[in-house]
Design a protein around this motif. Structure first.
Motif, PDB file in Angstrom:
ATOM      1  N   PRO A  90       8.291  12.719 -17.179  1.00  0.00           N
ATOM      2  CA  PRO A  90       8.687  12.420 -18.573  1.00  0.00           C
ATOM      3  C   PRO A  90       8.784  10.917 -18.863  1.00  0.00           C
ATOM      4  CG  PRO A  90      10.064  14.144 -17.647  1.00  0.00           C
ATOM      5  CD  PRO A  90       9.260  13.616 -16.511  1.00  0.00           C
ATOM      6  N   VAL A  91       9.327  10.159 -17.937  1.00  0.00           N
ATOM      7  CA  VAL A  91       9.482   8.719 -18.156  1.00  0.00           C
ATOM      8  C   VAL A  91       8.120   8.043 -18.239  1.00  0.00           C
ATOM      9  CG1 VAL A  91      10.422   6.576 -17.224  1.00  0.00           C
ATOM     10  CG2 VAL A  91      11.720   8.708 -17.014  1.00  0.00           C
ATOM     11  N   ALA A  92       7.231   8.366 -17.307  1.00  0.00           N
ATOM     12  CA  ALA A  92       5.903   7.761 -17.308  1.00  0.00           C
ATOM     13  C   ALA A  92       5.121   8.148 -18.550  1.00  0.00           C
ATOM     14  CB  ALA A  92       5.137   8.181 -16.043  1.00  0.00           C
ATOM     15  N   TYR A  93       5.240   9.423 -18.948  1.00  0.00           N
ATOM     16  CA  TYR A  93       4.502   9.883 -20.132  1.00  0.00           C
ATOM     17  C   TYR A  93       5.043   9.211 -21.398  1.00  0.00           C
ATOM     18  CZ  TYR A  93       2.357  12.981 -23.548  1.00  0.00           C
ATOM     19  OH  TYR A  93       1.630  13.462 -24.607  1.00  0.00           O
ATOM     20  N   ARG A  94       6.369   9.081 -21.482  1.00  0.00           N
ATOM     21  CA  ARG A  94       6.959   8.431 -22.657  1.00  0.00           C
ATOM     22  C   ARG A  94       6.545   6.951 -22.731  1.00  0.00           C
ATOM     23  NH1 ARG A  94      11.644   9.974 -21.807  1.00  0.00           N
ATOM     24  NH2 ARG A  94      12.538   8.156 -20.756  1.00  0.00           N
ATOM     25  N   THR A  95       6.499   6.290 -21.598  1.00  0.00           N
ATOM     26  CA  THR A  95       6.071   4.890 -21.570  1.00  0.00           C
ATOM     27  C   THR A  95       4.619   4.764 -22.005  1.00  0.00           C
ATOM     28  OG1 THR A  95       7.595   4.442 -19.750  1.00  0.00           O
ATOM     29  CG2 THR A  95       5.828   2.852 -20.104  1.00  0.00           C
ATOM     30  N   TYR A  96       3.796   5.702 -21.535  1.00  0.00           N
ATOM     31  CA  TYR A  96       2.377   5.684 -21.903  1.00  0.00           C
ATOM     32  C   TYR A  96       2.204   5.867 -23.409  1.00  0.00           C
ATOM     33  CZ  TYR A  96      -2.346   7.524 -22.562  1.00  0.00           C
ATOM     34  OH  TYR A  96      -3.618   7.758 -23.024  1.00  0.00           O
ATOM     35  N   VAL A 115      -2.930   2.578 -20.506  1.00  0.00           N
ATOM     36  CA  VAL A 115      -3.062   2.813 -19.071  1.00  0.00           C
ATOM     37  C   VAL A 115      -2.929   1.499 -18.297  1.00  0.00           C
ATOM     38  CG1 VAL A 115      -4.655   3.514 -17.243  1.00  0.00           C
ATOM     39  CG2 VAL A 115      -4.434   4.906 -19.300  1.00  0.00           C
ATOM     40  N   LYS A 116      -3.567   0.435 -18.833  1.00  0.00           N
ATOM     41  CA  LYS A 116      -3.477  -0.868 -18.167  1.00  0.00           C
ATOM     42  C   LYS A 116      -2.044  -1.392 -18.177  1.00  0.00           C
ATOM     43  CE  LYS A 116      -8.244  -2.272 -19.099  1.00  0.00           C
ATOM     44  NZ  LYS A 116      -9.126  -3.216 -19.822  1.00  0.00           N
ATOM     45  N   SER A 117      -1.335  -1.155 -19.268  1.00  0.00           N
ATOM     46  CA  SER A 117       0.054  -1.590 -19.349  1.00  0.00           C
ATOM     47  C   SER A 117       0.918  -0.846 -18.339  1.00  0.00           C
ATOM     48  CB  SER A 117       0.598  -1.377 -20.760  1.00  0.00           C
ATOM     49  OG  SER A 117       1.960  -1.714 -20.847  1.00  0.00           O
ATOM     50  N   LEU A 118       0.709   0.456 -18.214  1.00  0.00           N
ATOM     51  CA  LEU A 118       1.450   1.255 -17.244  1.00  0.00           C
ATOM     52  C   LEU A 118       1.117   0.822 -15.819  1.00  0.00           C
ATOM     53  CD1 LEU A 118       3.424   3.619 -16.874  1.00  0.00           C
ATOM     54  CD2 LEU A 118       1.441   5.161 -16.835  1.00  0.00           C
ATOM     55  N   TYR A 119      -0.162   0.520 -15.601  1.00  0.00           N
ATOM     56  CA  TYR A 119      -0.578   0.048 -14.266  1.00  0.00           C
ATOM     57  C   TYR A 119       0.104  -1.278 -13.927  1.00  0.00           C
ATOM     58  CZ  TYR A 119      -3.582  -1.875 -10.618  1.00  0.00           C
ATOM     59  OH  TYR A 119      -4.056  -2.430  -9.457  1.00  0.00           O
ATOM     60  N   GLY A 120       0.218  -2.151 -14.917  1.00  0.00           N
ATOM     61  CA  GLY A 120       0.892  -3.430 -14.702  1.00  0.00           C
ATOM     62  C   GLY A 120       2.349  -3.246 -14.315  1.00  0.00           C
ATOM     63  N   ARG A 121       3.011  -2.284 -14.962  1.00  0.00           N
ATOM     64  CA  ARG A 121       4.408  -2.003 -14.615  1.00  0.00           C
ATOM     65  C   ARG A 121       4.530  -1.474 -13.187  1.00  0.00           C
ATOM     66  NH1 ARG A 121       8.083   0.509 -19.415  1.00  0.00           N
ATOM     67  NH2 ARG A 121       7.650  -1.030 -21.042  1.00  0.00           N
ATOM     68  N   VAL A 122       3.616  -0.596 -12.835  1.00  0.00           N
ATOM     69  CA  VAL A 122       3.643  -0.032 -11.486  1.00  0.00           C
ATOM     70  C   VAL A 122       3.446  -1.130 -10.442  1.00  0.00           C
ATOM     71  CG1 VAL A 122       2.411   1.464  -9.856  1.00  0.00           C
ATOM     72  CG2 VAL A 122       2.903   2.276 -12.166  1.00  0.00           C
ATOM     73  N   MET A 123       2.461  -2.006 -10.659  1.00  0.00           N
ATOM     74  CA  MET A 123       2.188  -3.068  -9.696  1.00  0.00           C
ATOM     75  C   MET A 123       3.349  -4.051  -9.606  1.00  0.00           C
ATOM     76  SD  MET A 123      -0.511  -2.135  -8.333  1.00  0.00           S
ATOM     77  CE  MET A 123      -0.632  -3.562  -7.251  1.00  0.00           C
ATOM     78  N   ASN A 124       4.031  -4.267 -10.715  1.00  0.00           N
ATOM     79  CA  ASN A 124       5.194  -5.151 -10.689  1.00  0.00           C
ATOM     80  C   ASN A 124       6.307  -4.557  -9.824  1.00  0.00           C
ATOM     81  OD1 ASN A 124       6.595  -7.564 -11.727  1.00  0.00           O
ATOM     82  ND2 ASN A 124       7.908  -6.084 -12.764  1.00  0.00           N
ATOM     83  N   ALA A 150       0.834  -1.208   0.000  1.00  0.00           N
ATOM     84  CA  ALA A 150       0.000   0.000   0.000  1.00  0.00           C
ATOM     85  C   ALA A 150       0.869   1.258   0.000  1.00  0.00           C
ATOM     86  CB  ALA A 150      -0.932  -0.009   1.205  1.00  0.00           C
ATOM     87  N   GLN A 151       1.924   1.246   0.815  1.00  0.00           N
ATOM     88  CA  GLN A 151       2.805   2.418   0.890  1.00  0.00           C
ATOM     89  C   GLN A 151       3.588   2.606  -0.403  1.00  0.00           C
ATOM     90  OE1 GLN A 151       3.098   4.755   3.422  1.00  0.00           O
ATOM     91  NE2 GLN A 151       4.284   5.792   1.822  1.00  0.00           N
ATOM     92  N   ASN A 152       4.129   1.516  -0.960  1.00  0.00           N
ATOM     93  CA  ASN A 152       4.896   1.624  -2.198  1.00  0.00           C
ATOM     94  C   ASN A 152       4.012   2.026  -3.375  1.00  0.00           C
ATOM     95  OD1 ASN A 152       7.374   0.896  -1.037  1.00  0.00           O
ATOM     96  ND2 ASN A 152       6.919  -1.279  -1.247  1.00  0.00           N
ATOM     97  N   TYR A 153       2.776   1.554  -3.384  1.00  0.00           N
ATOM     98  CA  TYR A 153       1.852   1.935  -4.450  1.00  0.00           C
ATOM     99  C   TYR A 153       1.563   3.439  -4.402  1.00  0.00           C
ATOM    100  CZ  TYR A 153      -2.388   2.159  -7.279  1.00  0.00           C
ATOM    101  OH  TYR A 153      -3.332   2.500  -8.224  1.00  0.00           O
ATOM    102  N   ALA A 154       1.347   3.950  -3.191  1.00  0.00           N
ATOM    103  CA  ALA A 154       1.094   5.387  -3.040  1.00  0.00           C
ATOM    104  C   ALA A 154       2.312   6.208  -3.476  1.00  0.00           C
ATOM    105  CB  ALA A 154       0.728   5.703  -1.596  1.00  0.00           C
ATOM    106  N   ASP A 155       3.513   5.720  -3.138  1.00  0.00           N
ATOM    107  CA  ASP A 155       4.730   6.444  -3.513  1.00  0.00           C
ATOM    108  C   ASP A 155       4.941   6.445  -5.026  1.00  0.00           C
ATOM    109  OD1 ASP A 155       5.194   6.882  -0.845  1.00  0.00           O
ATOM    110  OD2 ASP A 155       6.604   5.213  -0.627  1.00  0.00           O
ATOM    111  N   LEU A 156       4.740   5.318  -5.676  1.00  0.00           N
ATOM    112  CA  LEU A 156       4.953   5.231  -7.121  1.00  0.00           C
ATOM    113  C   LEU A 156       3.848   5.931  -7.898  1.00  0.00           C
ATOM    114  CD1 LEU A 156       6.216   1.551  -7.587  1.00  0.00           C
ATOM    115  CD2 LEU A 156       7.545   3.657  -7.685  1.00  0.00           C
ATOM    116  N   LEU A 157       2.651   5.912  -7.356  1.00  0.00           N
ATOM    117  CA  LEU A 157       1.527   6.541  -8.053  1.00  0.00           C
ATOM    118  C   LEU A 157       1.741   8.041  -8.198  1.00  0.00           C
ATOM    119  CD1 LEU A 157      -1.168   5.612  -9.274  1.00  0.00           C
ATOM    120  CD2 LEU A 157      -2.275   6.309  -7.147  1.00  0.00           C
TER     121      LEU A 157
END
Length: 523
Positions: free
Chosen positions: A442-448, A473-482, A427-434
């Motif tokens: 820039p990195v997140a936008y380029r990946t999207y 968006v789902k692909s980016l979410y998958g990376r975040v959860m990983n 929960a804490q790491n998800y909040a930090d990465l989100l």
């Protein structure tokens, strides 16, 4: 070594393997069982929970049952009961029947490990006991690695029922060998007199009932707490209260009655109190890693259940060699030194695991597992050697049951605690990465944008999976959860290092008797 001694080792190894493999083989078949029986994951989890609760109840009283029923009759009967329950599980028409038979299987299986361990301890002269237990341990320690591998192969090729049916020929073979070769324990005149007085007084039914209530409820809380959101569920609150009351009343009653079902007065001895604490610490490391590493291998490296089982095989082989070395050296080297080496290797394994990333491959996972396996070989035999070598007769069986019980409870407590810690870290790491996964980064936008432009996104739209931006968006979410899982796993290993290090405290204070018969824990 005589032919009968070899047969006894082989019989004890088969009996222990039946229980060890069965405790892990079922987990691989859970998804298939869910589909075949038409049940949810929460419902099917009772197949494992029921087994563990029943197993935990029998472990501390296995010695008492063996004394009152006769070791030969009890050991043979337990193997036959376990075999029958396995056959019944394979024939179960629905989930309720399967759960009932698994509970029966757990009750029978709880006798196999401590009885096998006590049997080996008593059968061999002091100059051969170390090698006998090392050979026994080499065959037994491969069980946790074989369980998932065999379970995956049988489930994929013959269906989930085959994971229970495979126990039938092995169980029948072990039962026949036990009946023909295993004898009742040799008892002194004082022990025979005490046993006759116990028979006159009757069975301690009150103590047995309190033990079932306390241990059963405690194990339920540990097994089901995370799934039911801990103390927000009425069932967890109720069982927690009953566990505290039941175990408190059990301790009071057993110290009061003259014929206790479990001799708690043994905890006044330094060897028992310190030994059980070391076994709890060891149980935390062994069970926690066995639980967490397969999840990492599946979520991050994307290995199948069979591949994950194969991943544990090299380490299991090294465990056998380590046990062989320790078994031969126990009379020459202080067991405390072996335990210290084992704990150091265990800490090193956890340290390496705590530095894993999302790009870690299967080859990198081998080395910490190898360190962990060698550590296991350096811990089981010396810990039991320090403790069990100081007892004989009925006390030996009691202490062996306690050691196995506290090792298993340590594992249950460790897994339950790590479940809670993992959830909070996630929960804490998800909040930090989100906070960084947005268009301003820039990195997140380029990946999207890269994901949105992939041809697979166009295909997904055509087959009804959604528009390109949704897929991105789902692909980016998958990376975040990983990444969330990897970061949480790393922190979890650091916490586990601290929990395992607590085992150094009883190691410092334990008093080592003269090691006459090096022995090992069979789980």
């Amino acid at each position: 070594m005589s032919a009968q001694q070899i047969v006894i080792i082989f019989t004890a190894a088969i009996a222990a393997l039946l229980e060890i493999i069965d405790s892990s083989i079922v987990n691989v078949a859970i998804p298939t069982m869910m589909g075949n029986l038409g049940v949810t994951q929460d419902e099917i989890s009772w197949v494992s929970t029921g087994y563990m609760i029943a197993n935990s109840i029998v472990l501390p009283i296995a010695a008492w049952l063996g004394q009152n029923l006769g070791r030969k009759n009890y050991f043979t009967g337990a193997i036959l009961s376990f075999t029958f329950a396995s056959f019944a599980c394979g024939m179960a028409p629905n989930l309720p029947c399967l759960i009932v038979f698994r509970i029966f299987q757990g009750l029978a299986g709880g006798a196999l490990l401590p009885t096998s361990q006590t049997l080996i301890q008593e059968q061999f002269p002091r100059e051969k006991a170390g090698m006998a237990m090392a050979i026994f341990g080499m065959s037994v320690m491969i069980g946790p690695a074989l369980g998932p591998t065999i379970g995956g192969y049988l489930t994929d090729n013959f269906g989930w029922r085959s994971i229970f049916n495979v126990n039938v020929p092995l169980g029948l073979t072990a039962a026949v060998m036990a009946y023909l070769n295993v004898g009742d324990a040799q008892r002194t005149p004082q022990e025979i007199l005490a046993a006759s007085k116990t028979v006159k007084r009757g069975i301690d039914w009150t103590g047995l009932g309190l033990l079932v209530l306390g241990v059963g409820c405690a194990q339920y809380v540990l097994e089901r707490g995370q799934a039911e959101n801990w103390f927000e569920a009425n069932s967890i609150r109720t069982c927690a209260v009953l566990a505290v009351l039941g175990l408190s009343a059990f301790v009071y009653w057993e110290l009061k009655v003259p014929n206790p079902i479990m001799n708690l007065r043994l905890f006044k001895l330094n060897a028992v109190s310190m030994g059980t604490l070391m076994m709890m610490s060891l149980g935390v490391m062994v069970y926690a890693l066995t639980f967490e590493v397969p999840i990492f291998a599946s979520n991050v490296i994307h290995l199948t259940a069979t591949q994950t089982g194969i991943l544990f095989m090299p380490g299991s082989i090294l465990t056998m060699f380590a046990m062989l070395f320790v078994g031969r050296s126990m009379t020459k080297v202080s067991p405390k030194l072996f335990v210290l080496i084992g704990m150091s290797l265990g800490e090193a394994s956890l340290f390496v695991l705590s530095h894993f990333t999302s790009s870690t491959g299967a080859d990198e996972l081998y080395w910490p597992l190898i360190l962990r396996s060698v550590a296991t070989g350096f811990l089981f035999i010396p810990i039991n050697g320090m403790i069990l070598s100081q007892f004989q007769g009925e006390a030996l069986g009691q202490v062996a049951g306690m050691m196995n019980f506290f090792r298993q409870m340590g594992g249950s407590i460790g897994i339950a605690s790590l479940d809670v810690i993992m959830t909070r870290f996630s929960a804490q790491n998800y909040a930090d990465l989100l906070a960084h996964a947005n268009a301003l980064n820039p990195v997140a936008y380029r990946t999207y944008m890269q994901n949105q432009g992939l041809q697979t996104a166009k295909m997904s739209q055509q087959v009804g999976m959604g528009f390109a931006n949704n897929v991105a968006v789902k692909s980016l979410y998958g990376r975040v959860m990983n990444q969330v899982f990897v970061l949480s796993f790393d922190k979890l290993c650091i916490v586990l290092m601290g929990m395992f290090a607590l085992g150094l405290i009883p190691l410092i204070f334990v008093k080592v008797g003269k090691i006459k018969k090096p022995v090992m824990d069979a789980h």
